[in-house]
Design an enzyme around this catalytic site. Structure first.
Site, short mmCIF file in Angstrom:
data_model
loop_
_atom_site.label_atom_id
_atom_site.label_comp_id
_atom_site.label_asym_id
_atom_site.label_seq_id
_atom_site.Cartn_x
_atom_site.Cartn_y
_atom_site.Cartn_z
N LYS A 117 -7.09 3.13 0.28
CA LYS A 117 -8.23 2.34 -0.18
C LYS A 117 -9.50 3.17 -0.23
CE LYS A 117 -6.97 -2.41 0.98
NZ LYS A 117 -7.40 -3.61 1.71
N LYS A 200 4.64 -3.38 -9.64
CA LYS A 200 4.55 -4.70 -9.03
C LYS A 200 3.66 -5.65 -9.83
CE LYS A 200 3.78 -5.64 -4.41
NZ LYS A 200 3.42 -5.29 -3.02
N LYS A 203 -2.61 -8.80 -9.33
CA LYS A 203 -3.77 -9.52 -9.88
C LYS A 203 -4.77 -8.55 -10.48
CE LYS A 203 -5.10 -9.94 -5.12
NZ LYS A 203 -4.64 -10.85 -4.09
#
Ligand code: TRP
Length: 337
Positions: A117, A200, A203
């Protein structure tokens, strides 16, 4: 089942980030719904975690309500289970501070999710992002939860939670915290993008056609499945026949997930048929499962005050469990009350 007969206490958290999709539903939410009757269940919309990266305040508030609505619409029973947003229960932040003084830099430096991240510009990551897994340990241990349904990607954070619990217990020579176990549902379908069977469903993917959102209506769901990438072969009768066919495998997996049947069983029904026959059946099944959820979500989101009211009630019930545990911890640490 009354609480006295339940098999243990479950805690899980979900980020309040935008629309939830079929991958979240089949991979996590549906399992949570099923656990409720056998475990005392606490579900938390983790808004404190969300602000470890920049958030637009209005969007954060909206996403928190949307995620709460989608959980309720999917079957989380707010009378049986506890559903709340993290920032309303101050025990999470308080216990997290105490755990900051237990966890070691060396442990956090190993966290792969932080590295991912934070990316290349690590110096610019917030201290909150670094401490993310410590807050997660506080979430779980504030309730002395022993079972934590999470995806594979959260396993390392669960190990850290156990390390923190162990270190706290031995630092003060107490048996305060149990060591929670991850509850990883291996049967849960890993739902992939409708346009690329090797990535995957997400969103954050740019095209909305790659995913089925829990807010999609019947027509949109049907259209997305119709346009989903597939291949020109017929469906095989055995699982091995799906090897090297990621899109076919994904659609069969989704069918199995939605129907609660095994992939083998789905194949035995559709073997020899092409996607011209399979896709309409899948679209019908998907709308059957998802449309009632999206309709209920829309209904709930029309009454924001009611969602807020339910979250506040959930927060009170959560506090009633966490506060005595935090009191115990403060006593152990040596704080004057
Ligand atoms: N980190 C989890 C995720 O991104 C969310 C989360 C926060 C969580 N606190 C938790 C999950 C406690 C389980 C238990 O998926």
């Amino acid at each position: 089942m009354s609480n006295g007969e339940k098999l243990g206490r479950i805690f899980s958290g979900v980020q309040p980030t935008g629309n939830l999709h079929l991958g979240n539903y089949l991979g996590a939410i549906r399992n949570w719904v099923n656990y409720q009757s056998s475990y005392e269940s606490i579900f938390c919309v983790v808004d404190l975690h969300a602000i470890t990266v920049p958030q637009d305040p209005a969007a954060l508030r909206q996403s928190t309500r949307e995620v709460a609505a989608s959980l309720i619409a999917s079957g989380i029973d707010i009378n049986e289970s506890i559903l709340f947003n993290q920032s309303q229960v101050s025990c999470h932040a308080e216990l997290s501070w105490i755990f900051n003084c237990v966890a070691r830099l060396g442990w956090l430096n190993r966290m792969t999710q932080f590295k991912e991240k934070a990316g290349k510009n690590r110096e610019n990551a917030t201290v909150g992002l670094y401490g993310y897994p410590v807050l997660m340990a506080a979430d779980i241990l504030a309730y002395k939860a022993t079972l934590v349904p999470v995806g594979e990607d959260q396993k390392q954070h669960l190990e850290l939670t156990r390390d923190i619990a162990t270190a706290f217990n031995s630092m003060f020579d107490v048996e305060c915290f149990p060591l929670p176990e991850p509850k990883i549902e291996t049967t849960a379908a890993r739902v992939m993008s409708l346009r690329d069977g090797s990535s995957k469903m997400s969103k954050s993917a740019e095209s909305d056609m790659t995913r089925i959102n829990l807010t999609d209506d019947t027509d949109l769901i049907a259209q997305k499945i119709k346009k989903a990438k597939s291949d020109a072969d017929v469906l095989p009768s055995e699982l091995e026949g799906l090897e090297g066919r990621p899109e076919a495998r994904n659609l069969v997996g989704i069918f199995a997930g939605l129907s609660g049947r095994s992939q083998e069983d789905v194949l035995s029904e559709f073997a020899g048929q092409g996607f011209g026959a399979f896709k309409p059946a899948l679209a019908e099944l998907a709308t059957e499962v998802i449309s009632p959820i999206s309709a209920e979500m829309r209904r709930l989101l029309n009454d924001v005050a009611e969602i807020d009211n339910q979250l506040a009630k959930g927060a009170l019930r959560a506090s009633a469990i966490a506060e005595p545990i935090l009191d115990e911890v403060k006593e152990i640490v040596g704080f004057v009350k």
